[in-house]
Write a protein that holds these residues in place. Structure first.
Motif: not given
Length: 690
Positions: A523, A554-555, A558, A585, A625, A630-631, A633
C-alpha cells in the motif's frame, strides 16, 4: 531519485524563504526571552525555541505534577501522541497518524529494543529518574536511520550537576493493589559523579468482564535498576558509563476448549552504554560510544494436568559502536558520525538465529547565516545486505520574524527496514490452522508444505524473486512559534506520504481450508493534519493550556478505487448494494480525526497546595470492517468518542511531598473495544527528597 528529493525539498521550503525576504527590518529574536530548555535530539545541544523542527519537551516537573510512574502514561497526555495497543495489548505511540512501529524510542541517545510484534512496550520504562523527554516529530532517518520514520522520542535521565549528595524515596499506591516504590541517589564530588535509580512495580491487574475466567490484565510485577557513573579526567576528556536492568514476571493464563491452562511469562532486559567525550580544542569535539543491549522474553503454558503444553522465547541482541565529531565553524556547527549495527534475533517460529549487519554514516550542518535564520541540513547513508541501502536527506529552516514570532519549515525522508518477523517468521496456528511466513523464507517453506501435501493451491502471480523493500516516507512540516508575555502558541501543519507499506496477503490455500500469508510491499498511505498547543499564564499561581490535533489518514489505493467506482457497501435495511462515495471513506483503522486536551494548574494560596486538572478527548474511530467491503467507511461500526479526566493535589512540606489524585475521574470503560482503559484509579503518593 536523490536529485528529485532535493528539488522537492526546495519547493517546500520556498515559502519560508519568500516570507523572510519581506521582513528584513524586523529585530532579531532574543533567545533568552523564549524557552530556555536545551534539547539534544538533533545530536547537538540547542535551545528548544530555536529548533526548526516540531519539537516538544516534557520536563521532570511536568511528570511530577501528572503523578504518573510509567512512560506510556506521561506520553499519552501530550498533544498528538496517541497510545494504541497491538493485538497482544502492548501499548505504543501513534505519531502524526503513523503506527507505533514507526517511532524510534531512545534512552540517553541509544535505542531500546524488544519489539516482538513491532510495538515497543512503553510501560517498561519508569519515569522516576527522568530529567526530560524530548519529542521530535516527523521523519528523522537523516540522523537515526530505520524506525525514525514518524519521529524520535529521546528519554534523558538525571545527571548530578553540583558537588553534593542528594536523592529521593517515593512510594505510590493505586487502585487494583498497584504499588510503585523507587529510590534514587545522586552524588558529585570534584571529578567523579554518579546516580543510582531503583524502581519496584507490582499490580494485581484488573478485570473488565467478570463473567470470564481470565482477567483483562493478569497480575504482574517488575523491577528496574539503573546505575550511571561519570568521571572527568580533565575539562577536555569525560567518561560516562551506565547500565540498565529490567525484569518482569506476569501470570500467563488462557482457556482452550473450556479448560484452563496456566503458566507465566518473564522479560529480562539489560544494556551497557560507554561514552568518551573528547574536546580536542575549542572548535572540535569528539564522542566515542559503545552500546550493547539484550532483550529476552520467555513464556510457558501447562495444561490442566500440569504438563507442559507450550513454550515461547524471543532473544534479541544489538551491538553498536559509533563515533561522532562536532566542528564549530564560527556560529555554525558541523556534526558527522559513523557507526554500525550488529543485530541478532533468535525466537520461537524462526528456523535459527538471524543476523542483521549494517553500517552507516551521517552528516548535519547547523547553519546560522544571520541572527534571524537557522538552517539545519542533514544526510545519512545506511548500508545493509538484507534490504536496499538507504540515503536519507533532511532540510529544516527556522526564521525569526521578530522577538516573539518565528516560522519553522522542514522536509525529510524516512524509512523503516523490514523487521525480522516480516523476513523470517514461520508460524502455524495450531488451533485454527493458518500459516504466516516471512518473505525471505516463504518460497522454501511453501515448497515444504507442497511436498507434504498440505497445499490446495498457490497464488500463481506471487513471486519472491525481488527483495522486500523498506517502507519509506516523505514528511513535510510547516509551523510557527509565538511567545509574548504570558502567552505561548505553537502550531504545526504536517504531511506524510508513505510508500511500500508492508502488509500481509494470501499466497496459498491449505487443504484444511485455511490460508498461508506472507509479507509484501502493498500500500501507499498518506496522513496530514494540524497540531496546536497554547499556554497562558494568568499568574504565577494559575496556568492554563490547550492542545488539539486534527488528523486525516488514508490509503491511496482505496481513494483511487472509490474514484473509479469499484467499492460498494450494502444497506443493512434494504440489503441493496451501492457505490461508496469519496466522502464515505473514513480512512485508516484506529485513527481519530480529532483529539484534544485541556490542562489547568493552580496553586491554592491558603493551603499552598498544587491542583492539577487534565481533560482528554478522543473522537470516534474504527477498529473493524463490519460491512465486509475491505475498507473503513461511515457505514461501519465505530468505537464512540470519549472523554477522560485526571485530578490531583500536591502538597509540599519542606522535603516531604504528598500527592493524592484520581485518574480516569469519570470511570470511563469500554470492555469490548478498549481493554487498556482500566477504569477509575485513585492514588496516593509520598516522596521524600534529601
Amino acid at each position: 531519485m536523490f536529485l528529485n528529493k532535493l528539488q522537492f525539498i526546495g519547493l517546500i521550503l520556498l515559502p519560508t524563504f519568500f516570507f523572510a525576504q519581506e521582513d528584513k527590518n524586523v529585530t532579531s529574536l532574543k533567545m533568552e526571552q523564549l524557552s530556555e530548555v536545551v534539547v539534544t535530539a538533533t545530536r547537538t545541544e540547542r535551545l528548544l525555541s530555536t529548533l526548526p523542527l516540531p519539537t516538544y519537551v516534557i520536563t521532570a516537573a511536568n511528570i511530577e505534577r501528572a503523578g504518573v510512574t510509567k512512560l506510556n502514561e506521561i506520553l499519552s497526555q501530550q498533544t498528538g501522541l496517541i497510545t494504541t495497543a497491538d493485538f497482544g495489548g502492548v501499548e505504543g505511540i501513534q505519531m502524526q497518524g503513523l503506527d507505533a512501529a514507526y517511532t524510534l524510542i531512545l534512552m540517553d541517545g541509544v535505542p531500546l529494543v524488544g519489539r516482538s510484534a513491532g510495538t515497543l512496550d512503553l510501560s517498561r520504562v519508569s519515569v522516576g529518574n527522568i530529567e526530560r523527554i524530548e519529542i521530535v516529530k516527523g521523519a528523522s532517518s537523516s540522523l537515526y536511520g530505520s524506525e525514525a520514520l514518524a519521529g524520535v522520542i529521546n528519554i534523558i535521565t538525571k545527571k548530578p550537576k553540583e558537588d553534593l549528595l542528594s536523592g529521593s524515596f517515593s512510594y505510590r499506591y493505586v487502585t487494583f493493589n498497584t504499588i510503585d516504590a523507587n529510590a534514587s541517589l545522586n552524588w558529585k564530588k570534584k571529578k567523579f559523579s554518579g546516580t543510582v535509580f531503583t524502581d519496584y512495580f507490582k499490580s494485581d491487574g484488573y478485570d473488565l468482564d467478570e463473567t470470564t475466567v481470565l482477567k483483562t490484565v493478569e497480575p504482574y510485577q517488575n523491577i528496574t535498576i539503573q546505575p550511571r557513573f561519570y568521571f572527568d579526567f580533565s575539562d577536555g576528556l569525560k567518561l560516562t558509563m551506565g547500565t540498565r536492568y529490567y525484569h518482569q514476571k506476569q501470570d500467563y493464563k488462557t482457556v482452550i476448549e473450556n479448560e484452563n491452562y496456566n503458566g507465566d511469562a518473564s522479560i529480562n532486559e539489560w544494556d551497557i552504554q560507554t561514552k568518551l567525550q573528547q574536546r580536542w580544542n575549542s572548535n572540535i569535539n569528539m564522542d566515542y560510544e559503545l552500546y550493547t543491549t539484550n532483550y529476552r522474553n520467555e513464556s510457558f503454558l501447562n495444561n490442566p494436568d500440569n504438563v507442559l503444553f507450550e513454550e515461547n522465547f524471543y532473544d534479541q541482541w544489538l551491538f553498536r559502536p559509533e563515533i561522532r565529531a562536532t566542528f564549530l565553524i564560527g556560529k555554525n556547527k558541523l556534526t558527522t558520525g559513523i557507526g554500525m549495527n550488529y543485530e541478532t534475533l533468535d525466537r520461537t517460529y524462526f528456523e535459527g538465529k538471524v543476523v542483521f549487519n549494517s553500517q552507516y554514516a551521517f552528516i548535519q550542518y547547523d547553519y546560522n547565516p544571520t541572527d534571524k535564520w537557522n538552517i539545519l541540513a542533514g544526510l545519512r547513508y545506511d548500508d545493509n545486505k538484507q534490504y536496499e541501502s538507504q540515503l536519507s536527506p533532511k532540510l529544516a529552516v527556522n526564521f525569526k520574524i521578530n522577538t516573539n514570532l518565528s516560522l519553522k519549515s522542514s522536509i525529510g525522508y524516512g524509512f523503516k527496514a523490514p523487521d525480522f518477523r516480516q523476513l523470517y517468521f514461520d508460524f502455524t496456528n495450531s488451533s485454527v490452522g493458518y500459516t504466516v511466513l516471512g518473505y525471505n523464507v516463504a518460497e522454501s517453506q511453501l515448497n515444504v508444505l507442497e511436498s507434504q501435501g498440505q497445499l490446495l493451491y498457490r497464488i500463481s502471480e506471487i513471486s519472491f524473486e525481488n527483495s522486500l523493500k523498506p517502507e519509506s516516507s516523505i514528511n513535510v512540516n510547516f509551523g510557527s512559534f509565538y511567545q509574548k508575555d504570558k502567552l505561548k502558541i505553537e502550531a504545526n501543519l504536517f504531511y506524510n506520504s508513505i510508500s511500500n507499506l508492508i502488509d500481509t496477503r494470501v499466497v496459498a490455500q491449505k487443504t484444511n481450508g485455511q490460508n498461508v500469508f506472507s509479507y509484501f510491499n502493498i500500500n501507499q498511505i498518506f496522513t496530514y493534519g494540524l497540531e496546536f498547543n497554547s499556554t497562558y499564564n494568568f499568574s504565577k499561581q494559575f496556568n492554563f493550556s490547550v492542545g488539539y490535533q486534527y488528523l486525516v489518514a488514508k490509503d491511496k489505493s482505496v481513494v483511487k478505487a472509490i474514484e473509479n467506482g469499484t467499492v460498494y457497501a450494502r444497506d443493512p435495511v434494504t440489503l441493496e448494494s451501492f457505490k461508496i462515495k469519496t466522502t464515505d471513506y473514513f480512512g485508516l483503522f484506529n485513527r481519530s480525526t480529532n483529539t484534544a486536551n485541556v490542562k489547568f494548574y493552580y496553586i491554592i494560596p491558603k493551603i499552598k497546595t498544587d491542583l492539577n486538572l487534565q481533560i482528554f478527548y478522543k473522537s470516534k474511530y474504527g477498529l473493524w470492517d463490519t460491512n465486509s467491503n475491505q475498507i473503513l467507511d461511515k457505514y461501519d461500526d465505530f468505537v464512540d468518542g470519549y472523554t477522560t479526566a485526571n485530578l490531583s493535589f500536591l502538597k509540599q512540606i519542606k522535603k516531604l511531598s504528598l500527592q493524592l489524585g484520581v485518574n480516569n475521574l469519570f470511570d470511563f470503560t469500554n470492555p469490548q473495544e478498549i481493554s487498556t482503559v482500566s477504569g477509575r484509579q485513585i492514588f496516593g503518593k509520598l516522596q521524600f527528597n534529601y
